[in-house]
Write a protein that holds these residues in place. Structure first.
Motif, PDB file in Angstrom:
ATOM      1  N   GLU A 180       0.805  -1.213   0.000  1.00 32.09           N
ATOM      2  CA  GLU A 180       0.000   0.000   0.000  1.00 32.09           C
ATOM      3  C   GLU A 180       0.844   1.272   0.000  1.00 32.09           C
ATOM      4  O   GLU A 180       0.436   2.287  -0.551  1.00 32.09           O
ATOM      5  CB  GLU A 180      -0.933   0.007   1.219  1.00 32.09           C
ATOM      6  N   ASP A 181       1.983   1.240   0.632  1.00 30.99           N
ATOM      7  CA  ASP A 181       2.857   2.413   0.714  1.00 30.99           C
ATOM      8  C   ASP A 181       4.261   1.927   0.989  1.00 30.99           C
ATOM      9  O   ASP A 181       4.466   0.774   1.422  1.00 30.99           O
ATOM     10  CB  ASP A 181       2.376   3.359   1.816  1.00 30.99           C
ATOM     11  N   PRO A 231      -2.024   5.245   7.181  1.00 31.09           N
ATOM     12  CA  PRO A 231      -1.944   5.929   5.893  1.00 31.09           C
ATOM     13  C   PRO A 231      -0.738   6.858   5.778  1.00 31.09           C
ATOM     14  O   PRO A 231      -0.487   7.406   4.710  1.00 31.09           O
ATOM     15  CB  PRO A 231      -3.246   6.734   5.858  1.00 31.09           C
ATOM     16  N   ARG A 232       0.010   7.042   6.859  1.00 29.75           N
ATOM     17  CA  ARG A 232       1.196   7.888   6.842  1.00 29.75           C
ATOM     18  C   ARG A 232       2.371   7.106   7.404  1.00 29.75           C
ATOM     19  O   ARG A 232       2.256   6.427   8.413  1.00 29.75           O
ATOM     20  CB  ARG A 232       0.950   9.183   7.632  1.00 29.75           C
ATOM     21  N   PHE A 233       3.521   7.235   6.757  1.00 23.59           N
ATOM     22  CA  PHE A 233       4.602   6.281   6.961  1.00 23.59           C
ATOM     23  C   PHE A 233       5.929   6.991   6.705  1.00 23.59           C
ATOM     24  O   PHE A 233       6.073   7.712   5.715  1.00 23.59           O
ATOM     25  CB  PHE A 233       4.388   5.130   5.977  1.00 23.59           C
ATOM     26  N   ALA A 234       6.889   6.833   7.614  1.00 22.18           N
ATOM     27  CA  ALA A 234       8.226   7.401   7.441  1.00 22.18           C
ATOM     28  C   ALA A 234       9.204   6.510   8.194  1.00 22.18           C
ATOM     29  O   ALA A 234       8.809   5.556   8.871  1.00 22.18           O
ATOM     30  CB  ALA A 234       8.284   8.841   7.968  1.00 22.18           C
ATOM     31  N   ASP A 245      14.295   3.495  12.029  1.00 20.10           N
ATOM     32  CA  ASP A 245      13.150   3.023  12.810  1.00 20.10           C
ATOM     33  C   ASP A 245      11.865   3.495  12.134  1.00 20.10           C
ATOM     34  O   ASP A 245      11.662   4.700  11.969  1.00 20.10           O
ATOM     35  CB  ASP A 245      13.228   3.573  14.235  1.00 20.10           C
ATOM     36  N   PRO A 246      10.998   2.582  11.704  1.00 18.48           N
ATOM     37  CA  PRO A 246       9.747   2.983  11.057  1.00 18.48           C
ATOM     38  C   PRO A 246       8.856   3.786  11.999  1.00 18.48           C
ATOM     39  O   PRO A 246       8.764   3.497  13.196  1.00 18.48           O
ATOM     40  CB  PRO A 246       9.090   1.646  10.685  1.00 18.48           C
ATOM     41  N   LEU A 283       3.298  13.905   7.274  1.00 14.34           N
ATOM     42  CA  LEU A 283       4.353  13.435   8.164  1.00 14.34           C
ATOM     43  C   LEU A 283       5.691  13.516   7.444  1.00 14.34           C
ATOM     44  O   LEU A 283       5.812  13.118   6.284  1.00 14.34           O
ATOM     45  CB  LEU A 283       4.076  11.992   8.584  1.00 14.34           C
ATOM     46  N   ALA A 284       6.704  14.063   8.126  1.00  9.98           N
ATOM     47  CA  ALA A 284       8.069  14.122   7.588  1.00  9.98           C
ATOM     48  C   ALA A 284       9.054  13.908   8.726  1.00  9.98           C
ATOM     49  O   ALA A 284       8.696  14.051   9.907  1.00  9.98           O
ATOM     50  CB  ALA A 284       8.327  15.462   6.893  1.00  9.98           C
TER      51      ALA A 284
END
Length: 411
Positions: A180-181, A231-234, A245-246, A283-284
């Motif tokens: 998905e991402d 839905p937000r991932f970094a 680290d995710p 998210l950043a």
């Protein structure tokens, strides 16, 4: 293209006064306001099931990894420093006076920012059609390579090696499971960025495809079940151990939270910390305080818009949010544009698809007044050091055909 009118400062400040503040955060109209939210990072509770073994294959699973280009792009990938439209210009204008400014002025007394745009005109590379992009140093040579999720089937990622001048060479393509991402970051700590994907379906899981050399990734992932369908991932190094680290969110849960997982040398991840935050849409990650520790940044979804920096403590937890009102945006990313060791903020300008807003990081978690950089119409952006000079560059996805990316190198 029509440009929106500038809304008087008084109206923007009035709107800011009506916006409810996050728990414990003091709302201010100053650009570099430091809030004092009563939010604390805590170690996550029960552990989800974690497996360091590879996932089993299904009928939808990819079966091959190719070290050569697969398929044909809509046009042969070539590199040129001259996009097909008119030359871009750099405009160090004040957003409070420019006719192409955002629709609200968040502050009447901004802190000093960049004196001029720190970006050069773009270098353009034609690429295959793609759905999403990220950048990271896949081969460990100090240059951020371009990773594009291919459009269509089978699921795949194409890595375009960075050449150091803003251009990219022919891609290496790896077929993957559906996802998905994704982000690219070094979870295993070997100096090469791995492919981190959020798997589709249930249960929620994080799949890490380790980098294996020649700009390819392992054909089978290391899979860890996680709690969040995010839905937000970094990903960033929160613990100082050299492994990414995710960082995910809890998908609109109450209260909103950032959830961190520790990256392990095996490619698996383990629960690390959770932090209650204010509702956000972007998210950043970067070092926004200049202390050598990774920090997180969230961007609000309500007007007037603002960003919050959540400083990392070096042990995996995030501290109280630091608030900065900013101009309107729909997307953002962050990186050290000027090489001073502090992360800077880059956003788009709604209604002005050719413009970038560049906010200098002040070193205390806040940001100065932005300058504008005029380029070409784009619909996505990423920040990474593709030239290897220690300064982050801006990568955009231009609109129109053929598929391509523009790289605005830091001066």
């Amino acid at each position: 293209m029509a440009r929106p009118p500038v809304v008087p400062i008084a109206l923007a400040l009035a709107a800011a006064a009506c916006l409810p503040a996050p728990p414990g955060v003091e709302v201010s109209t100053e650009v570099d306001t430091v809030g004092a939210p009563n939010t604390a990072s805590t170690t996550a509770g029960s552990d989800p099931t974690t497996s360091a073994t590879t996932a089993g294959a299904t009928s939808d699973d990819a079966t091959t990894t190719s070290a050569t280009t697969t398929g044909d792009p809509t046009s042969d990938p070539t590199t040129t420093s001259d996009p097909t439209t008119s030359d871009p210009t750099t405009t160090p204008s004040d957003p409070g006076t420019s006719s192409g400014d955002p629709t609200s002025d968040p502050t009447s007394e901004p802190e000093p920012g960049f004196d001029d745009s720190p970006l050069s005109p773009p270098v353009t590379t034609d690429v295959y059609s793609f759905d999403a992009m990220d950048a990271g140093d896949v081969d460990g040579d100090g240059l951020a390579d371009l990773a594009l999720a291919g459009a269509g089937f089978p699921p795949r990622v194409s890595v375009y090696p960075a050449l150091g001048d803003g251009a990219f060479s022919a891609p290496v393509t790896t077929e993957l499971y559906t996802f998905e991402d994704f982000v690219v970051a070094d979870v295993t700590g070997d100096g090469r960025a791995d492919f981190l994907a959020l798997g589709t379906g249930f249960p929620p899981r994080l799949e890490v495809y380790p980098a294996i050399g020649d700009h390819a990734f392992a054909p089978e992932p290391i899979t860890t079940e996680i709690w969040e369908s995010s839905p937000r991932f970094a990903a960033l190094d929160l613990t100082g151990d050299g492994r990414a680290d995710p960082l995910l969110d809890n998908d609109g849960g109450s209260p909103p939270r950032l959830v961190a997982y520790r990256g392990l040398a095996s490619g698996a991840v383990a629960p690390l910390s959770t932090t209650d935050v204010w509702t956000f849409g972007q998210l950043a990650v970067a070092d926004f305080t200049g202390d050598g520790r990774g920090d997180a940044l969230t961007g609000s979804v309500n007007a007037p818009q603002r960003v919050y920096v959540w400083p990392g403590d070096g042990a995996g937890a995030l501290g109280a949010g630091i608030e900065t009102p900013v101009f309107n945006f729909t997307r953002l990313d962050a990186g050290d544009l000027d090489g001073d060791g502090v992360g800077d903020l880059v956003t788009d300008v709604p209604g002005n698809a050719w413009r970038l807003q560049l906010y200098k990081g002040l070193g205390d978690g806040g940001f100065g007044a932005p300058v504008l950089h005029d380029g070409f119409n784009f619909e996505d952006l990423e920040i990474a050091d593709v030239s290897g000079d220690g300064r982050a560059d801006v990568i955009t996805r231009p609109t129109g055909q053929p598929p391509r990316v523009d790289v605005y190198l830091a001066k």
